[in-house]
Scaffold this motif. Structure first.
Motif, PDB file in Angstrom:
ATOM      1  N   THR A  86      -7.381   7.500   4.796  1.00  0.00           N
ATOM      2  CA  THR A  86      -8.350   6.565   4.226  1.00  0.00           C
ATOM      3  C   THR A  86      -7.642   5.533   3.351  1.00  0.00           C
ATOM      4  O   THR A  86      -6.803   5.865   2.526  1.00  0.00           O
ATOM      5  CB  THR A  86      -9.391   7.317   3.380  1.00  0.00           C
ATOM      6  OG1 THR A  86     -10.040   8.273   4.213  1.00  0.00           O
ATOM      7  CG2 THR A  86     -10.423   6.349   2.825  1.00  0.00           C
ATOM      8  N   LEU A  87      -7.995   4.263   3.567  1.00  0.00           N
ATOM      9  CA  LEU A  87      -7.425   3.174   2.794  1.00  0.00           C
ATOM     10  C   LEU A  87      -8.504   2.566   1.912  1.00  0.00           C
ATOM     11  O   LEU A  87      -9.643   2.425   2.338  1.00  0.00           O
ATOM     12  CB  LEU A  87      -6.857   2.097   3.728  1.00  0.00           C
ATOM     13  CG  LEU A  87      -5.730   2.549   4.657  1.00  0.00           C
ATOM     14  CD1 LEU A  87      -5.326   1.375   5.559  1.00  0.00           C
ATOM     15  CD2 LEU A  87      -4.527   3.031   3.873  1.00  0.00           C
ATOM     16  N   ALA A  88      -8.141   2.194   0.710  1.00  0.00           N
ATOM     17  CA  ALA A  88      -9.109   1.584  -0.205  1.00  0.00           C
ATOM     18  C   ALA A  88      -9.090   0.081  -0.015  1.00  0.00           C
ATOM     19  O   ALA A  88      -8.043  -0.549  -0.031  1.00  0.00           O
ATOM     20  CB  ALA A  88      -8.756   1.933  -1.650  1.00  0.00           C
ATOM     21  N   PHE A  89     -10.287  -0.510   0.180  1.00  0.00           N
ATOM     22  CA  PHE A  89     -10.403  -1.951   0.306  1.00  0.00           C
ATOM     23  C   PHE A  89     -11.204  -2.476  -0.870  1.00  0.00           C
ATOM     24  O   PHE A  89     -12.263  -1.947  -1.186  1.00  0.00           O
ATOM     25  CB  PHE A  89     -11.116  -2.323   1.613  1.00  0.00           C
ATOM     26  CG  PHE A  89     -10.311  -1.997   2.838  1.00  0.00           C
ATOM     27  CD1 PHE A  89      -9.381  -2.907   3.304  1.00  0.00           C
ATOM     28  CD2 PHE A  89     -10.477  -0.802   3.490  1.00  0.00           C
ATOM     29  CE1 PHE A  89      -8.636  -2.619   4.441  1.00  0.00           C
ATOM     30  CE2 PHE A  89      -9.733  -0.503   4.609  1.00  0.00           C
ATOM     31  CZ  PHE A  89      -8.812  -1.417   5.087  1.00  0.00           C
ATOM     32  N   GLY A  90     -10.712  -3.525  -1.480  1.00  0.00           N
ATOM     33  CA  GLY A  90     -11.441  -4.083  -2.614  1.00  0.00           C
ATOM     34  C   GLY A  90     -10.885  -5.448  -2.980  1.00  0.00           C
ATOM     35  O   GLY A  90      -9.832  -5.860  -2.499  1.00  0.00           O
ATOM     36  N   LEU A  91     -11.585  -6.124  -3.842  1.00  0.00           N
ATOM     37  CA  LEU A  91     -11.182  -7.465  -4.220  1.00  0.00           C
ATOM     38  C   LEU A  91      -9.858  -7.477  -4.963  1.00  0.00           C
ATOM     39  O   LEU A  91      -9.053  -8.384  -4.829  1.00  0.00           O
ATOM     40  CB  LEU A  91     -12.280  -8.094  -5.089  1.00  0.00           C
ATOM     41  CG  LEU A  91     -12.042  -9.522  -5.564  1.00  0.00           C
ATOM     42  CD1 LEU A  91     -11.943 -10.453  -4.360  1.00  0.00           C
ATOM     43  CD2 LEU A  91     -13.158  -9.967  -6.490  1.00  0.00           C
ATOM     44  N   PHE A  92      -9.595  -6.401  -5.730  1.00  0.00           N
ATOM     45  CA  PHE A  92      -8.413  -6.402  -6.580  1.00  0.00           C
ATOM     46  C   PHE A  92      -7.294  -5.525  -6.041  1.00  0.00           C
ATOM     47  O   PHE A  92      -6.248  -5.408  -6.647  1.00  0.00           O
ATOM     48  CB  PHE A  92      -8.798  -5.925  -7.996  1.00  0.00           C
ATOM     49  CG  PHE A  92      -9.856  -6.786  -8.610  1.00  0.00           C
ATOM     50  CD1 PHE A  92     -11.167  -6.337  -8.698  1.00  0.00           C
ATOM     51  CD2 PHE A  92      -9.558  -8.053  -9.068  1.00  0.00           C
ATOM     52  CE1 PHE A  92     -12.150  -7.129  -9.255  1.00  0.00           C
ATOM     53  CE2 PHE A  92     -10.546  -8.849  -9.630  1.00  0.00           C
ATOM     54  CZ  PHE A  92     -11.833  -8.385  -9.714  1.00  0.00           C
ATOM     55  N   GLY A  93      -7.515  -4.869  -4.854  1.00  0.00           N
ATOM     56  CA  GLY A  93      -6.453  -4.087  -4.258  1.00  0.00           C
ATOM     57  C   GLY A  93      -6.198  -2.789  -4.997  1.00  0.00           C
ATOM     58  O   GLY A  93      -6.963  -2.356  -5.850  1.00  0.00           O
ATOM     59  N   ASP A  94      -5.066  -2.174  -4.675  1.00  0.00           N
ATOM     60  CA  ASP A  94      -4.691  -0.893  -5.247  1.00  0.00           C
ATOM     61  C   ASP A  94      -3.843  -1.125  -6.486  1.00  0.00           C
ATOM     62  O   ASP A  94      -2.780  -1.747  -6.419  1.00  0.00           O
ATOM     63  CB  ASP A  94      -3.908  -0.088  -4.198  1.00  0.00           C
ATOM     64  CG  ASP A  94      -3.578   1.312  -4.675  1.00  0.00           C
ATOM     65  OD1 ASP A  94      -3.888   1.621  -5.834  1.00  0.00           O
ATOM     66  OD2 ASP A  94      -3.002   2.086  -3.900  1.00  0.00           O
ATOM     67  N   SER A  95      -4.315  -0.664  -7.641  1.00  0.00           N
ATOM     68  CA  SER A  95      -3.605  -0.907  -8.900  1.00  0.00           C
ATOM     69  C   SER A  95      -2.221  -0.282  -8.914  1.00  0.00           C
ATOM     70  O   SER A  95      -1.347  -0.720  -9.638  1.00  0.00           O
ATOM     71  CB  SER A  95      -4.433  -0.374 -10.073  1.00  0.00           C
ATOM     72  OG  SER A  95      -4.642   1.022  -9.939  1.00  0.00           O
ATOM     73  N   SER A  96      -2.016   0.767  -8.083  1.00  0.00           N
ATOM     74  CA  SER A  96      -0.720   1.436  -8.072  1.00  0.00           C
ATOM     75  C   SER A  96       0.362   0.542  -7.476  1.00  0.00           C
ATOM     76  O   SER A  96       1.545   0.756  -7.702  1.00  0.00           O
ATOM     77  CB  SER A  96      -0.806   2.755  -7.283  1.00  0.00           C
ATOM     78  OG  SER A  96      -1.111   2.502  -5.922  1.00  0.00           O
ATOM     79  N   THR A  97      -0.026  -0.475  -6.689  1.00  0.00           N
ATOM     80  CA  THR A  97       0.945  -1.376  -6.085  1.00  0.00           C
ATOM     81  C   THR A  97       0.982  -2.726  -6.790  1.00  0.00           C
ATOM     82  O   THR A  97       1.613  -3.652  -6.310  1.00  0.00           O
ATOM     83  CB  THR A  97       0.606  -1.600  -4.597  1.00  0.00           C
ATOM     84  OG1 THR A  97      -0.700  -2.175  -4.497  1.00  0.00           O
ATOM     85  CG2 THR A  97       0.640  -0.287  -3.830  1.00  0.00           C
ATOM     86  N   GLU A  98       0.281  -2.853  -7.897  1.00  0.00           N
ATOM     87  CA  GLU A  98       0.261  -4.119  -8.629  1.00  0.00           C
ATOM     88  C   GLU A  98       1.648  -4.383  -9.212  1.00  0.00           C
ATOM     89  O   GLU A  98       2.271  -3.494  -9.806  1.00  0.00           O
ATOM     90  CB  GLU A  98      -0.784  -4.054  -9.749  1.00  0.00           C
ATOM     91  CG  GLU A  98      -1.127  -5.396 -10.317  1.00  0.00           C
ATOM     92  CD  GLU A  98      -2.342  -5.312 -11.229  1.00  0.00           C
ATOM     93  OE1 GLU A  98      -2.875  -6.371 -11.587  1.00  0.00           O
ATOM     94  OE2 GLU A  98      -2.751  -4.192 -11.574  1.00  0.00           O
ATOM     95  N   PRO A  99       2.160  -5.603  -9.052  1.00  0.00           N
ATOM     96  CA  PRO A  99       3.507  -5.903  -9.550  1.00  0.00           C
ATOM     97  C   PRO A  99       3.573  -5.821 -11.072  1.00  0.00           C
ATOM     98  O   PRO A  99       2.561  -5.983 -11.754  1.00  0.00           O
ATOM     99  CB  PRO A  99       3.756  -7.337  -9.063  1.00  0.00           C
ATOM    100  CG  PRO A  99       2.394  -7.914  -8.859  1.00  0.00           C
ATOM    101  CD  PRO A  99       1.534  -6.777  -8.407  1.00  0.00           C
TER     102      PRO A  99
END
Length: 210
Positions: A86-99
């Protein structure tokens, strides 16, 4: 001579070799089975041979097999197979991959006053569009896409403000036409919005792997 046939009909065998009553009933049955006036050319059961019956039976059996083996609920089947993917889709994306954050812009005016915007390494585009790094949706005087950009250079550990296209951008109330160095506390004006620059990476503070 009057004769009685096997079906109980009486007839003159001097005039007819076989029972005319049985013959008429047979002809009526044949007409009903052939149904010659039907557009779909229905054929008589008596004209269907054994091979056609076997072929028809095979077609029906294959059809039943296809529907029997078809999945009743495709969405449910896909959900069961893909639960571990399962992949999470959202406007702000996955916070764990935020630069990693390199600094912030803090809004000083308008409806978004007090709101802060994260900056990352490389170009941070400002505009009203949803794809912008710094999205200022309430100021209609700002371009939708790439009004300007704030750039962080990891090698030099420096920030720059750069206009994009023909859009007007001000640094400390002065219009700029080329990339300019940004310092802590500098004010950026785009449209009717004023933003204050707050660096995180500065002096000897920086991310080791940019």
């Amino acid at each position: 001579m009057i004769t009685k046939c096997d079906n109980g009909h009486w007839y003159d065998n001097g005039m007819h070799k076989t029972c005319p009553h049985c013959k008429k009933e047979s002809e009526k049955l044949s007409i009903r089975l052939n149904d010659i006036e039907e557009d779909d050319h229905t054929i008589s059961i008596t004209e269907i041979d054994e091979s056609f019956g076997e072929e028809l039976g095979s077609i029906i059996e294959n059809t039943i097999s296809i529907f029997s083996n078809a999945p009743k609920d495709v969405s449910a089947s896909e959900t069961e197979e893909d639960d571990d993917k399962t992949l999470a889709f959202g406007l702000f994306g996955d916070s764990s991959t935020e630069p990693p954050v390199t600094g912030w812009l803090v809004c000083m005016t308008g409806d978004e006053k007090g709101k802060d915007f994260r900056l990352h390494s490389g170009k941070n585009f400002l505009g009203r569009g949803a794809s912008m790094d710094v999205m200022l949706i309430d100021d209609k005087t700002i371009a939708r896409d790439k009004h300007c950009s704030v750039i962080y250079d990891p090698k030099g550990n420096r920030f720059y403000l750069s206009p994009e296209g023909d859009n007007i951008v001000k640094l400390n109330q002065e219009v700029i036409c080329e990339p300019m160095n940004l310092k802590e506390g500098d004010e950026i004006t785009v449209g009717e919005t004023v933003l204050r620059f707050v660096p995180f990476c500065k002096e000897d503070l920086k991310w080791e792997k940019e």
